[in-house]
Design a protein around this motif. Structure first.
Motif, PDB file in Angstrom:
ATOM      1  N   GLY A  43      89.677  23.364 105.656  1.00 23.36           N
ATOM      2  CA  GLY A  43      90.070  24.296 106.701  1.00 23.36           C
ATOM      3  C   GLY A  43      90.129  25.743 106.279  1.00 23.36           C
ATOM      4  O   GLY A  43      90.799  26.553 106.931  1.00 23.36           O
ATOM      5  N   VAL A  44      89.421  26.114 105.215  1.00 26.87           N
ATOM      6  CA  VAL A  44      89.388  27.522 104.801  1.00 26.87           C
ATOM      7  C   VAL A  44      88.505  28.289 105.781  1.00 26.87           C
ATOM      8  O   VAL A  44      87.346  27.932 105.974  1.00 26.87           O
ATOM      9  N   PRO A  45      89.025  29.325 106.435  1.00 28.28           N
ATOM     10  CA  PRO A  45      88.207  30.084 107.401  1.00 28.28           C
ATOM     11  C   PRO A  45      86.963  30.669 106.759  1.00 28.28           C
ATOM     12  O   PRO A  45      86.967  31.070 105.584  1.00 28.28           O
ATOM     13  N   LYS A  46      85.892  30.710 107.524  1.00 26.68           N
ATOM     14  CA  LYS A  46      84.606  31.192 107.010  1.00 26.68           C
ATOM     15  C   LYS A  46      84.709  32.609 106.465  1.00 26.68           C
ATOM     16  O   LYS A  46      84.062  32.950 105.467  1.00 26.68           O
ATOM     17  N   ALA A  47      85.520  33.458 107.128  1.00 30.14           N
ATOM     18  CA  ALA A  47      85.637  34.851 106.688  1.00 30.14           C
ATOM     19  C   ALA A  47      86.245  34.974 105.300  1.00 30.14           C
ATOM     20  O   ALA A  47      86.097  36.009 104.643  1.00 30.14           O
ATOM     21  N   GLN A  48      86.931  33.931 104.821  1.00 32.07           N
ATOM     22  CA  GLN A  48      87.578  33.975 103.509  1.00 32.07           C
ATOM     23  C   GLN A  48      86.702  33.386 102.401  1.00 32.07           C
ATOM     24  O   GLN A  48      87.100  33.377 101.238  1.00 32.07           O
ATOM     25  N   ILE A  49      85.511  32.894 102.729  1.00 34.15           N
ATOM     26  CA  ILE A  49      84.638  32.255 101.748  1.00 34.15           C
ATOM     27  C   ILE A  49      83.514  33.211 101.373  1.00 34.15           C
ATOM     28  O   ILE A  49      82.805  33.720 102.239  1.00 34.15           O
TER      29      ILE A  49
ATOM     30  N   HIS B  97      85.206  42.650  99.989  1.00 35.65           N
ATOM     31  CA  HIS B  97      85.256  41.725 101.117  1.00 35.65           C
ATOM     32  C   HIS B  97      86.517  40.870 101.138  1.00 35.65           C
ATOM     33  O   HIS B  97      86.584  39.876 101.872  1.00 35.65           O
ATOM     34  N   ARG B  98      87.510  41.243 100.359  1.00 39.68           N
ATOM     35  CA  ARG B  98      88.774  40.514 100.407  1.00 39.68           C
ATOM     36  C   ARG B  98      89.395  40.586 101.801  1.00 39.68           C
ATOM     37  O   ARG B  98      89.373  41.620 102.454  1.00 39.68           O
TER      38      ARG B  98
ATOM     39  N   PRO C 282      92.254  45.412 104.267  1.00 44.11           N
ATOM     40  CA  PRO C 282      91.996  45.876 105.637  1.00 44.11           C
ATOM     41  C   PRO C 282      91.447  44.767 106.522  1.00 44.11           C
ATOM     42  O   PRO C 282      90.679  43.914 106.085  1.00 44.11           O
ATOM     43  N   ALA C 283      91.859  44.785 107.796  1.00 46.07           N
ATOM     44  CA  ALA C 283      91.432  43.745 108.731  1.00 46.07           C
ATOM     45  C   ALA C 283      89.981  43.922 109.158  1.00 46.07           C
ATOM     46  O   ALA C 283      89.331  42.960 109.556  1.00 46.07           O
ATOM     47  N   LEU C 284      89.471  45.159 109.109  1.00 41.75           N
ATOM     48  CA  LEU C 284      88.097  45.422 109.536  1.00 41.75           C
ATOM     49  C   LEU C 284      87.136  44.971 108.451  1.00 41.75           C
ATOM     50  O   LEU C 284      87.141  45.496 107.342  1.00 41.75           O
ATOM     51  N   ARG C 285      86.321  43.969 108.744  1.00 46.90           N
ATOM     52  CA  ARG C 285      85.456  43.371 107.734  1.00 46.90           C
ATOM     53  C   ARG C 285      84.191  44.204 107.535  1.00 46.90           C
ATOM     54  O   ARG C 285      83.429  44.432 108.486  1.00 46.90           O
ATOM     55  N   PRO C 286      83.927  44.661 106.301  1.00 45.05           N
ATOM     56  CA  PRO C 286      82.722  45.468 106.048  1.00 45.05           C
ATOM     57  C   PRO C 286      81.443  44.745 106.437  1.00 45.05           C
ATOM     58  O   PRO C 286      80.501  45.362 106.938  1.00 45.05           O
TER      59      PRO C 286
END
Length: 449
Positions: free
Chosen positions: A434-440, A327-328, A16-20
């Motif tokens: 360049g890994v986006p912060k939301a993916q770490i 949080h995937r 899901p695009a909505l981040r918990p």
């Protein structure tokens, strides 16, 4: 370096695009902002004193009380917030909010003392003594402030590193004494508190909610879960000379809301360990039948786990942590583990859908805890396993090395767990790639910040 290649796989649907985490963080900010507005409105309705310093003193006192209540909520260990934000971040916010409380209340004392001193003609010290002797609740407030100063001093990083967690925690409990004293001061001497029924109801509700959250999250929920599940040790299995796995079972474990990547505070109820709580991660994904934790010897407490007898009762607080598949943001993942930090990573590898790459950093092959399990699990799930060995210097997980192992790293979620130095270096590498912060995703699994 050894590698287990992946098998063909079909990518699952995107997460899901909505981040918990963003939802929970926004919720906390919204709660704080709404209460800040409410405090300002009730303060204005109470009317202003002629002395500007007294006005500022009362306002800083009210916002100090609000921040103190918010600080309690941050460490109440409420499951909904903990699963989305993580205990380490909530604890860090609690720490910085604590310093804000301390400075706000110090400003409150200074403004009030100088404000009343301007009207009475007394010097600040005599004015403060006079207020403590003549105004109900002021002396209690000064005691509360002194306790907060002590707690703030021992919470400074330099002091915190020099004492055991149990000592720090015992001293930190005095914060609750300070909260009670500050509240009684507000009831006795707070103009805004008594200015209207609405103000009185608001402050009672605020403090009741904050203290109720602590009671529910720190006392009622752990007691209820332990009475329900009745955990006990079933086996203790040495993994090598320095690492041991402890297996546990209990009742209705399929109803325990634990996920791979989370940890508990474990108390093994033996004569010499019942009082000591340690944070250990699950090293297998919960399957509803048993739990497992895998621990490296780091002192007398962890060394004693090898002597735990099967049948020993266990009191566990948790599960805690946001280091989970919740949080995937991408179908595929990269898991980076160092040393015994592989334990939550191993559990995540078992649970995560999609294609996974696991990079396991150790000094030598003998240090690769659970390597056989990881190899078999990677083969079964069609994942890649890279065992990277060698000394810490030179760094073998720099940008060039990691990009060679995982060319599509920027298109994956990345979970990192290991020693602080390695974790910091890997996070810097990910930013450079360049890994986006939301993916770490990284978590320190700490209690005191």
């Amino acid at each position: 370096m050894t590698t287990v290649p992946s098998a063909p796989h079909r990518p699952p649907p995107p997460a899901p695009a909505l981040r918990p985490k963003a939802v929970a963080r926004t919720g906390l900010y919204a709660i704080l902002a709404a209460n800040a507005v409410a405090v300002a409105v009730l303060f204005a309705q109470a009317g202003f004193a002629a002395n500007t310093l007294v006005v500022l003193g009362r306002l800083t006192g009210l916002y100090g009380a609000l921040l103190m209540a918010f600080q309690l909520v941050l460490v109440a260990r409420l499951p909904w917030f903990d699963r989305r934000i993580g205990m380490d971040r909530l604890t860090s916010w609690h720490r910085w909010t604590g310093f804000a409380v301390l400075w706000t209340l110090l400003a409150h004392v200074v403004f009030i003392t100088f404000g009343y001193g301007r009207s009475s003609g007394m010097d600040p010290l005599n004015q403060l003594v006079d207020l403590a002797e003549t105004v109900e609740g002021v002396l209690r407030a000064l005691v509360a402030l002194a306790l907060l100063v002590v707690v703030g001093a021992v919470s400074a990083r330099a002091a915190r590193r020099r004492m055991a967690y149990e000592t720090w925690h015992f001293l930190h409990l005095y914060t609750y004494v300070a909260v009670v004293l500050a509240f009684t001061h507000q009831v006795a001497a707070g103009t805004s508190f008594t200015s209207s029924p609405a103000a009185t109801a608001y402050w009672y509700t605020l403090w009741g909610a904050a203290l109720g959250a602590v009671l529910a999250g720190r006392v009622v929920l752990p007691l209820w879960r332990n009475l329900r599940h009745r955990l006990r040790v079933t086996a203790v299995v040495p993994e090598n000379d320095h690492v041991v796995s402890v297996y546990l079972t209990g009742r209705d474990l399929d109803r325990l809301p634990a996920r791979a990547g989370q940890f508990f505070l474990w108390r093994f109820l033996t004569r010499d360990r019942w009082w000591q709580a340690n944070p250990f991660s699950l090293s297998m994904a919960p399957d509803g039948r048993q739990l497992r934790l895998t621990v490296k010897t780091a002192g007398d407490g962890t060394a004693a786990l090898r002597r735990i007898e099967p049948g020993t009762r266990v009191f566990a607080e948790g599960p805690y942590g946001a280091f989970t598949a919740l949080h995937r943001t991408r179908p595929d993942t990269l898991l980076v583990a160092g040393g015994v930090g592989v334990t939550p990573i191993r559990a995540l590898l078992e649970e995560l859908p999609g294609h996974a790459v696991l990079v396991y950093r150790v000094a030598t092959d003998r240090d690769a805890v659970l390597h056989d399990e990881l190899r078999d699990l990677a083969h079964a799930k069609g994942a890649e396993l890279h065992l990277v060995t060698g000394p810490a210097v030179p760094d073998r997980l720099g940008p060039r090395d990691l990009a060679a192992l995982v060319p599509d790293v920027a298109d994956r979620d990345v979970y990192v767990c290991g020693p602080p130095g390695m974790t910091t270096a890997v996070l810097a590498t990910l930013r450079e790639l360049g890994v986006p912060k939301a993916q770490i995703h990284a978590e320190r699994f700490s209690l005191a910040g």
